[in-house]
Scaffold this motif. Structure first.
Motif, short mmCIF file in Angstrom:
data_model
loop_
_atom_site.label_atom_id
_atom_site.label_comp_id
_atom_site.label_asym_id
_atom_site.label_seq_id
_atom_site.Cartn_x
_atom_site.Cartn_y
_atom_site.Cartn_z
N ARG A 104 0.81 -1.22 0.00
CA ARG A 104 0.00 0.00 0.00
C ARG A 104 0.85 1.27 0.00
O ARG A 104 0.35 2.36 -0.22
CB ARG A 104 -0.95 0.00 1.21
N LEU A 105 2.15 1.12 0.27
CA LEU A 105 3.04 2.28 0.26
C LEU A 105 3.36 2.75 -1.17
O LEU A 105 3.87 3.84 -1.38
CB LEU A 105 4.33 1.90 1.01
N SER A 106 3.07 1.93 -2.15
CA SER A 106 3.28 2.36 -3.54
C SER A 106 2.00 3.03 -4.05
O SER A 106 0.92 2.75 -3.54
CB SER A 106 3.65 1.17 -4.42
N GLY A 107 2.16 3.89 -5.06
CA GLY A 107 0.99 4.59 -5.57
C GLY A 107 -0.12 3.63 -5.96
O GLY A 107 -1.20 3.64 -5.38
N PRO A 108 0.12 2.74 -6.94
CA PRO A 108 -0.93 1.83 -7.38
C PRO A 108 -1.23 0.70 -6.40
O PRO A 108 -2.19 -0.05 -6.60
CB PRO A 108 -0.38 1.25 -8.69
N GLY A 109 -0.40 0.53 -5.35
CA GLY A 109 -0.73 -0.43 -4.31
C GLY A 109 -0.32 -1.85 -4.59
O GLY A 109 -0.96 -2.78 -4.08
N TYR A 110 0.70 -2.08 -5.39
CA TYR A 110 1.15 -3.48 -5.52
C TYR A 110 2.66 -3.66 -5.54
O TYR A 110 3.15 -4.66 -6.06
CB TYR A 110 0.48 -4.18 -6.70
N ILE A 162 13.28 -3.69 -11.66
CA ILE A 162 12.15 -3.31 -12.52
C ILE A 162 11.15 -2.55 -11.66
O ILE A 162 10.67 -3.08 -10.65
CB ILE A 162 11.45 -4.55 -13.11
N GLY A 163 10.84 -1.33 -12.05
CA GLY A 163 9.89 -0.52 -11.29
C GLY A 163 8.45 -0.96 -11.51
O GLY A 163 8.18 -1.88 -12.30
N ILE A 164 7.53 -0.27 -10.83
CA ILE A 164 6.14 -0.71 -10.81
C ILE A 164 5.47 -0.60 -12.18
O ILE A 164 4.52 -1.33 -12.48
CB ILE A 164 5.36 0.09 -9.73
N THR A 165 5.99 0.29 -13.05
CA THR A 165 5.41 0.42 -14.38
C THR A 165 6.09 -0.50 -15.39
O THR A 165 5.78 -0.47 -16.58
CB THR A 165 5.56 1.86 -14.91
N ARG A 198 13.92 8.30 -2.88
CA ARG A 198 14.18 7.93 -4.28
C ARG A 198 13.25 6.81 -4.76
O ARG A 198 12.52 7.02 -5.73
CB ARG A 198 15.64 7.58 -4.43
N PRO A 199 13.23 5.64 -4.11
CA PRO A 199 12.30 4.61 -4.63
C PRO A 199 10.83 5.01 -4.52
O PRO A 199 10.02 4.64 -5.37
CB PRO A 199 12.60 3.38 -3.75
N LEU A 200 10.48 5.78 -3.49
CA LEU A 200 9.08 6.16 -3.32
C LEU A 200 8.63 7.15 -4.40
O LEU A 200 7.62 6.94 -5.07
CB LEU A 200 8.87 6.81 -1.94
N PHE A 201 9.40 8.24 -4.54
CA PHE A 201 8.91 9.36 -5.35
C PHE A 201 9.65 9.56 -6.66
O PHE A 201 9.27 10.41 -7.46
CB PHE A 201 9.00 10.66 -4.53
N GLY A 202 10.73 8.79 -6.87
CA GLY A 202 11.55 9.00 -8.06
C GLY A 202 10.74 8.84 -9.34
O GLY A 202 9.84 8.01 -9.43
N ARG A 203 11.08 9.66 -10.36
CA ARG A 203 10.40 9.56 -11.65
C ARG A 203 11.33 9.02 -12.72
O ARG A 203 10.90 8.70 -13.83
CB ARG A 203 9.92 10.95 -12.09
N ASP A 204 12.64 9.00 -12.43
CA ASP A 204 13.59 8.55 -13.43
C ASP A 204 14.62 7.64 -12.78
O ASP A 204 15.65 8.11 -12.32
CB ASP A 204 14.28 9.77 -14.07
N PRO A 205 14.38 6.35 -12.70
CA PRO A 205 13.19 5.65 -13.18
C PRO A 205 12.07 5.68 -12.14
O PRO A 205 12.30 6.00 -10.97
CB PRO A 205 13.71 4.21 -13.31
N ALA A 250 4.86 6.77 -5.88
CA ALA A 250 4.09 7.42 -4.83
C ALA A 250 3.88 8.90 -5.12
O ALA A 250 3.01 9.55 -4.52
CB ALA A 250 4.78 7.24 -3.47
N GLU A 251 4.68 9.46 -6.05
CA GLU A 251 4.60 10.89 -6.36
C GLU A 251 3.20 11.26 -6.85
O GLU A 251 2.64 10.58 -7.72
CB GLU A 251 5.65 11.24 -7.43
N GLY A 252 2.65 12.32 -6.24
CA GLY A 252 1.31 12.78 -6.65
C GLY A 252 0.19 11.96 -6.01
O GLY A 252 -0.98 12.30 -6.17
N ARG A 253 0.54 10.87 -5.33
CA ARG A 253 -0.50 10.03 -4.72
C ARG A 253 -0.33 9.98 -3.21
O ARG A 253 -0.84 9.06 -2.55
CB ARG A 253 -0.42 8.62 -5.28
N GLN A 254 0.41 10.95 -2.68
CA GLN A 254 0.70 10.95 -1.24
C GLN A 254 -0.58 10.88 -0.40
O GLN A 254 -0.66 10.10 0.56
CB GLN A 254 1.50 12.21 -0.84
N ALA A 255 -1.57 11.71 -0.76
CA ALA A 255 -2.79 11.76 0.06
C ALA A 255 -3.50 10.41 0.07
O ALA A 255 -3.94 9.93 1.13
CB ALA A 255 -3.72 12.85 -0.45
N ASP A 256 -3.58 9.76 -1.10
CA ASP A 256 -4.21 8.44 -1.18
C ASP A 256 -3.49 7.44 -0.28
O ASP A 256 -4.10 6.65 0.43
CB ASP A 256 -4.12 7.86 -2.60
#
Ligand code: HEC
Ligand code: HEC
Length: 368
Positions: free
Chosen positions: A61-67, A88-91, A127-134, A139-145
């Protein structure tokens, strides 16, 4: 200022002294148990923080999409690495780097493969939570969720309350990162056959082959211990140092592939091309594949890499940027087997199976 200069001189002195005495250390057991990893004043390693951190480390649940959790990539049975060439990241995006194991990470002065600015566990998880590259956990932008998921879970509210009584158990990302850091400071591997041998050389914990391999590891000829300094088998626990092991030399001037050239990305100093932080060798037999890009599949091939004076030397001249400690050496097949046996004796079965370090969600299957 003067104090830090002194500290640097002192640790440099220790390194020199160590390099000089390394061949004799094998015969001199240092059986003192280590002190726990140092923790920042505002984040003491309390049992409540460690326990909360353990839940969070393994919680998808700590990841944006939850998996995806930290534990998806840092798996305890693999010494907290993931067995992949690169992460390999979540995407599905490929990380340029191999996932390092986390044994004894609380002792390291510098974190990750080649970033001198990454020095605190509390910050590293950004870095692993909010990083965009890669993208890793997205979690970026989904903090409130994400925070709402934990707010809605009564057991978590109680755990935050117990871990952070001074804030009344506020659930926010600073607290999450502190708790995960506290948990990571308990990832201590100190019960490998090597450790048992150091504690009691008469214990027979090391096979004769592993004992011969230990002598080779600490010998000047191979120079392994110059960088892989015990007890953590990395100089990262002493002072931040980065080395080029001659893994690549694309242009005869020492160039590494464009995707990842190591320290130079942070310093812009051409001499830092291909320099990486020395990884720990604890549990190394279960953290394959190897090197910052996972490009070497087996330990036997890693030994071959060093024996020729760096992989780059296979194609001709050794890299001009390779460390003077990676010069190549003669090694017989039986010595190679002995060195391998020593590296395998750094596998700590107690650590790999420690209940306290495992996922509290083990009944719930994680996605592949
Ligand atoms: C997608 C896989 C993946 C996920 C998810 C992941 N990591 Fe990592 N981890 C890596 C990779 C790859 C590196 C190396 C990064 C680098 O060098 O740039 C790393 C490095 C680290 C390091 C530095 C280790 C060292 O030896 O210095 C720590 C500590 C760490 N991760 C903790 C975490 C925590 C805590 C989480 C969860 C918040 C997490 N990781 C999530 C793949 C992952
Ligand atoms: C000059 C310092 C230095 C010396 C000497 C050295 N290493 Fe390394 N070692 C490193 C660095 C730095 C890396 C990571 C290099 C990279 O990824 O590009 C590494 C990587 C490794 C790895 C892979 C670790 C992992 O987690 O992927 C193993 C295994 C290893 N070394 C074993 C040895 C052995 C055995 C010796 C002696 C024959 C040795 N090293 C000598 C600095 C050194």
């Amino acid at each position: 200022m003067l104090r830090s200069v002194f500290a640097i001189l002192f640790s440099a002195g220790l390194v020199v002294l160590f390099a000089w005495t390394a061949p004799f250390l094998a015969a001199q057991p240092t059986s003192a148990p280590w002190p726990p990893p140092p923790a920042p004043a505002d984040n003491p390693t309390t049992p409540e923080r460690v326990e909360l951190g353990r839940y969070l480390f393994y919680d998808v649940r700590l990841s944006g999409p939850g998996y995806m959790s930290c534990g998806t990539c840092h798996r305890p049975e693999l010494g907290f690495s993931d067995g992949r060439r690169v992460a390999i990241g979540i995407t599905g995006e490929r990380h340029p780097r191999n996932t390092p194991g986390l044994a004894n990470v609380g002792y390291f002065q510098v974190l990750t493969w080649a970033n001198p600015a990454e020095t605190r566990l509390e910050e590293q998880s950004i870095r692993p939570l909010f990083g965009r590259d890669p993208i890793e956990m997205m979690a970026e932008g989904r903090q409130a969720d994400i925070l709402a998921r934990f707010e809605a879970d009564l057991a978590y509210r109680a755990r935050f309350q117990a871990a952070f009584p001074e804030t009344g158990g506020t659930i926010d990302f600073p607290a999450i990162r502190m708790a995960i850091a506290a948990f990571q400071r308990t990832l201590i591997s100190d019960d490998a056959p090597y450790d048992r041998h150091i504690r009691d050389p008469a214990s027979g914990a090391l096979s004769p082959a592993a004992r011969r391999g230990m002598d080779l590891f600490f010998d000047h000829r191979l120079a392994c211990a110059t960088c892989h300094v015990p007890p953590h088998f990395t100089d990262a626990a002493i002072e931040p140092r980065f080395h080029n092991t001659g893994l690549y030399d694309l242009d005869g001037a020492g160039a590494y592939p464009g995707g990842d050239q190591g320290l130079i990305a942070h310093t812009q100093d051409p001499g830092d091309m291909g320099r990486f932080r020395t990884p720990s060798l604890r549990n190394i037999a279960v953290t394959a594949p190897y090197m910052h890009d996972g490009s070497i599949a087996t330990l036997d091939e890693v030994i071959a890499h060093y024996a020729v004076g760096g992989q780059a030397a296979l194609t001709g001249q050794p890299s001009p940027l390779a460390s003077p400690h990676v010069r190549g050496f003669e090694i017989s097949p039986s010595e190679r087997a002995d060195l391998l046996a020593f590296l395998e004796a750094l596998t700590d079965a107690t650590f790999l199976a420690d209940e306290h370090l495992q996922s509290p969600y083990r009944w719930r299957a994680e996605p592949p």
